[in-house]
Design an enzyme around this catalytic site. Structure first.
Site, mmCIF file in Angstrom:
data_model
loop_
_atom_site.group_PDB
_atom_site.id
_atom_site.type_symbol
_atom_site.label_atom_id
_atom_site.label_comp_id
_atom_site.label_asym_id
_atom_site.label_seq_id
_atom_site.Cartn_x
_atom_site.Cartn_y
_atom_site.Cartn_z
ATOM 1 N N HIS A 92 0.825 -1.212 0.000
ATOM 2 C CA HIS A 92 0.000 0.000 0.000
ATOM 3 C C HIS A 92 0.860 1.264 0.000
ATOM 4 C CE1 HIS A 92 0.911 0.949 4.214
ATOM 5 N NE2 HIS A 92 0.840 -0.357 4.428
ATOM 6 N N GLU A 149 -2.080 -7.178 7.283
ATOM 7 C CA GLU A 149 -0.760 -7.113 7.904
ATOM 8 C C GLU A 149 -0.722 -8.002 9.143
ATOM 9 O OE1 GLU A 149 2.196 -7.051 7.781
ATOM 10 O OE2 GLU A 149 2.941 -4.990 7.767
#
Length: 211
Positions: free
Chosen positions: A11, A84
């Site tokens: 990202h 994550e």
């Protein structure tokens, strides 16, 4: 010979990234101005690619990173398995000297092979790998999706790339990453093996440096 091409990206930047604060899976931060500029630069460079599907984590920073592609009408799916790693009690904290010592010790132990060791209140690399495998198995079960875009996170990418390349998770730190970096992978259905065509590539961001 049937193959699948995977554009795997991290990202774009958030304010937490800029401040050096751990986000993990528990902090659902937005992209900052730089992150949005990175996303726009990546879209400018790769909007011509005929992606069949986009896969993202359940955290909005991955959605915001590929939002321009989704705006073209490309189908996408969201999976917590791509989130994550959970850093547990350390998420959202500005690291002090004690915290830096904690991270250093933790990562040294992971690098020494203790990949079942969890973060304080969070996950281990092995737990992350196990939830990733569910999503990757799903992706590979769809051979008609020949070219896909996957947006996820830094530590999770290290873990993913390790086991995709049949390496021990203790080797994960060899896979470097930066915000909006690209790993271009190819999966061969005959050999059932992955290969890496591009490694931590960020040439699409050079326009930002020039600006």
């Amino acid at each position: 010979m049937k193959s699948k091409t995977i554009f795997l990206i991290r990202h774009g930047e958030t304010d937490y990234n800029r401040r050096g604060v751990v986000q993990g899976s528990g902090v659902d931060a937005d992209l900052n101005d730089m992150g949005r500029a990175q996303a726009a630069a990546f879209f400018q460079a790769y909007q011509h690619v005929a992606f069949d599907k986009i896969y993202i984590s359940a955290l909005k920073r991955t959605f915001q990173t590929v939002e321009s592609f989704i705006g073209l009408g490309l189908p996408y799916e969201k999976y917590e398995g791509l989130n994550e790693i959970s850093w547990g009690v350390m998420e959202g904290k500005v690291p002090n000297n004690f915290d830096n010592e904690y991270y250093r010790d933790l990562i040294e132990r992971w690098n020494a092979g203790e990949t079942s060791l969890t973060t304080d209140g969070g996950e281990s690399p092995e737990q992350v790998r196990d939830r990733q495998k569910v999503v990757i198995d799903l992706i590979l079960s769809r051979p008609d999706e020949e070219t896909i875009l996957v947006a996820m996170h830094g530590r999770a990418m290290r873990i993913l790339l390790s086991w995709l390349m049949n390496l021990p998770l203790a080797n994960m730190d060899q896979f470097e990453h930066s915000n909006l970096c690209l790993y271009k992978l190819r999966y061969d259905y005959e050999t059932q093996q992955f290969s890496i065509d591009l490694n931590n590539d960020s040439t699409h961001l050079l326009t930002l440096a020039i600006a």
